[in-house]
Design a protein around this motif. Structure first.
Motif, PDB file in Angstrom:
ATOM      1  N   VAL A 182       0.801  -1.228   0.000  1.00 28.92           N
ATOM      2  CA  VAL A 182       0.000   0.000   0.000  1.00 28.92           C
ATOM      3  C   VAL A 182       0.832   1.274   0.000  1.00 28.92           C
ATOM      4  N   SER A 183       2.151   1.172   0.190  1.00 27.40           N
ATOM      5  CA  SER A 183       2.982   2.372   0.268  1.00 27.40           C
ATOM      6  C   SER A 183       4.256   2.282  -0.571  1.00 27.40           C
ATOM      7  N   HIS A 184       5.029   1.232  -0.366  1.00 24.81           N
ATOM      8  CA  HIS A 184       6.354   1.189  -0.978  1.00 24.81           C
ATOM      9  C   HIS A 184       6.312   0.895  -2.476  1.00 24.81           C
ATOM     10  N   ALA A 185       5.551  -0.119  -2.898  1.00 26.55           N
ATOM     11  CA  ALA A 185       5.420  -0.375  -4.337  1.00 26.55           C
ATOM     12  C   ALA A 185       4.741   0.797  -5.053  1.00 26.55           C
ATOM     13  N   PRO A 186       3.678   1.412  -4.486  1.00 28.14           N
ATOM     14  CA  PRO A 186       3.109   2.592  -5.143  1.00 28.14           C
ATOM     15  C   PRO A 186       4.114   3.722  -5.352  1.00 28.14           C
ATOM     16  N   GLN A 187       5.057   3.889  -4.410  1.00 29.62           N
ATOM     17  CA  GLN A 187       6.078   4.906  -4.587  1.00 29.62           C
ATOM     18  C   GLN A 187       6.923   4.615  -5.819  1.00 29.62           C
ATOM     19  N   VAL A 188       7.302   3.356  -5.998  1.00 30.86           N
ATOM     20  CA  VAL A 188       8.099   2.980  -7.167  1.00 30.86           C
ATOM     21  C   VAL A 188       7.315   3.211  -8.452  1.00 30.86           C
ATOM     22  N   VAL A 189       6.065   2.772  -8.469  1.00 34.17           N
ATOM     23  CA  VAL A 189       5.239   2.909  -9.669  1.00 34.17           C
ATOM     24  C   VAL A 189       5.039   4.381 -10.022  1.00 34.17           C
ATOM     25  N   ALA A 190       4.716   5.206  -9.024  1.00 34.64           N
ATOM     26  CA  ALA A 190       4.516   6.636  -9.277  1.00 34.64           C
ATOM     27  C   ALA A 190       5.794   7.285  -9.799  1.00 34.64           C
ATOM     28  N   SER A 191       6.931   6.923  -9.227  1.00 27.51           N
ATOM     29  CA  SER A 191       8.197   7.520  -9.646  1.00 27.51           C
ATOM     30  C   SER A 191       8.568   7.111 -11.069  1.00 27.51           C
ATOM     31  N   LEU A 192       8.345   5.839 -11.402  1.00 26.46           N
ATOM     32  CA  LEU A 192       8.675   5.383 -12.753  1.00 26.46           C
ATOM     33  C   LEU A 192       7.760   6.023 -13.796  1.00 26.46           C
ATOM     34  N   ARG A 213      -1.813  13.952 -12.195  1.00 31.54           N
ATOM     35  CA  ARG A 213      -1.376  14.476 -10.900  1.00 31.54           C
ATOM     36  C   ARG A 213      -1.635  13.471  -9.786  1.00 31.54           C
ATOM     37  N   ASP A 214      -2.788  12.819  -9.830  1.00 30.80           N
ATOM     38  CA  ASP A 214      -3.117  11.836  -8.800  1.00 30.80           C
ATOM     39  C   ASP A 214      -2.137  10.674  -8.802  1.00 30.80           C
ATOM     40  N   THR A 215      -1.803  10.178  -9.987  1.00 21.64           N
ATOM     41  CA  THR A 215      -0.969   8.980 -10.070  1.00 21.64           C
ATOM     42  C   THR A 215       0.515   9.265  -9.871  1.00 21.64           C
ATOM     43  N   THR A 216       0.916  10.530  -9.924  1.00 20.81           N
ATOM     44  CA  THR A 216       2.338  10.857  -9.755  1.00 20.81           C
ATOM     45  C   THR A 216       2.610  11.736  -8.542  1.00 20.81           C
ATOM     46  N   ARG A 217       1.593  12.042  -7.737  1.00 20.35           N
ATOM     47  CA  ARG A 217       1.757  12.986  -6.639  1.00 20.35           C
ATOM     48  C   ARG A 217       2.929  12.622  -5.734  1.00 20.35           C
ATOM     49  N   ILE A 218       3.040  11.351  -5.346  1.00 16.83           N
ATOM     50  CA  ILE A 218       4.075  10.971  -4.388  1.00 16.83           C
ATOM     51  C   ILE A 218       5.457  10.855  -5.033  1.00 16.83           C
TER      52      ILE A 218
END
Length: 363
Positions: A182-192, A213-218
């Motif tokens: 719920v946190s760490h993999a989403p960070q990778v996906v958003a960053s990529l 914006r929603d999918t890349t905010r983090i």
């Protein structure tokens, strides 16, 4: 004096976003907060913002909250346990297994230590971004272990409750597996995904809307911190990313031959799986409510958003969430208002009667 469960003093080691936010919230409740930080300037800044005071000889905290990067958590916790033999020590790092294992390796007495993790944060760090309401309604994981009793760890639960958070008990292993998803993999996906924008044309970027914006905010989070977090929780994150890679391979294969038999079905089932997954994300205060959205045109002039919110309140409707989006190149924006489905039609009718233009209303 505000109602509280902890009497204090509470010592906070690390005066960044989380540490200063905890300090601000506890100070609002009348608790004596002692701040410490390896950086004198960071410490002075947090003190200037009112998050606490500098320590003095004779301080005897009842609870110590360690808010430092993951790679130094165990060493700082060990030092705090040794320096304050009467205090309970917790940390708020986003990984729980690695610090616990390192403390065991160091031979530390763990009867006064328990890891915890508030599921709250912001894209910007430091005391300048701290907020006393950062933790309200957010889960706060308390990662118990065999060396400490429930009663011995009670002060961490009291801290979470005083901050308005929702305490949740998990083992360290369970916590790390869960946050990988719920946190760490989403960070990778958003960053990529955001990385793809680096080579985009200006004309492409100018078309960006709220979905991007929603999918890349983090993706604007600090790389240095995330290198530590991902390295400390690599195994479960890798498992999720491998499964995601398989899903992507399936979608790529279907899109390479979109008219082939079964391709449309594969695409539809992947998207429907996303619908089912997002429906499981809890809403406000952890409730599993499904909200309806009303999209209202808002002129880009001072006071319009405030007027809209006032008139929603006058209509007797509780707004569950709000998102604002500007229309590129135009002096107009959109307010997406989330409400319970049973009041959607009434609110849309009321706002239209007050002169607002409804751009969309949908569940």
């Amino acid at each position: 004096m505000a109602d509280r469960r902890l009497d204090g003093p509470v010592r906070i080691v690390g005066a960044g976003l989380l540490g200063a936010s905890i300090g601000l919230a506890m100070r609002e409740r009348g608790v004596d907060v002692i701040l410490d930080d390896i950086s004198p300037s960071a410490l002075e800044l947090a003190i200037d913002y009112g998050a606490g005071r500098a320590g003095v000889d004779g301080d005897e905290p009842e609870l110590i909250v360690v808010c430092v990067p993951p790679d130094v958590v165990a060493r700082v916790v060990a030092a705090e346990l040794a320096a304050h033999p009467q205090a309970l020590v917790t940390d708020v790092a986003s990984v729980k297994v690695a610090p616990l294992e390192e403390l065991r390796t160091l031979g530390v007495d763990l009867s006064r230590y328990i890891g915890s993790h508030p599921m709250a944060g912001r894209e910007r760090g430091g005391a300048i971004s701290a907020r006393a309401d950062l933790f309200i309604g957010r889960p706060w994981v308390i990662a118990g272990h065999d060396d400490i009793s429930y009663r011995g760890a009670a002060k961490v639960e009291q801290l979470a409750l005083d901050l308005g958070a929702l305490p949740i008990e998990m083992s360290a292993d369970e916590h790390d597996r869960n946050v990988a998803l719920v946190s760490h993999a989403p960070q990778v996906v958003a960053s990529l995904l955001a990385r793809r924008l680096g080579g985009a044309t200006e004309s492409a970027v100018s078309l960006a809307g709220q979905g991007l914006r929603d999918t890349t905010r983090i993706a604007s989070s600090e790389p240095e911190l995330w290198v530590q977090i991902l390295g400390a929780n690599a195994e479960p994150v890798v498992g999720i990313l491998r499964a995601l890679r398989d899903d992507l391979d399936g979608m790529i294969a279907a899109l390479e031959q979109p008219k082939a038999p079964g391709s449309r079905r594969a695409i539809a089932e992947s998207l429907a799986g996303g619908n089912a997954g997002v429906a499981r994300i809890p809403g406000k205060h952890g409730q599993a409510n499904h909200y309806s959205q009303i999209v209202v045109n808002v002129d880009d002039v001072p006071g319009e958003v405030a007027r809209l919110l006032t008139e929603i309140g006058e209509a007797g409707v509780n707004m569950e969430d709000l998102r604002l989006e500007h229309s590129p190149g135009a002096q107009i924006g959109f307010a997406e208002i989330s409400v319970l489905p049973e009041v959607e039609e009434r609110l849309a009718t009321e706002l239209a009667a007050r002169g607002w233009k409804i751009a969309g209303a949908f569940a």
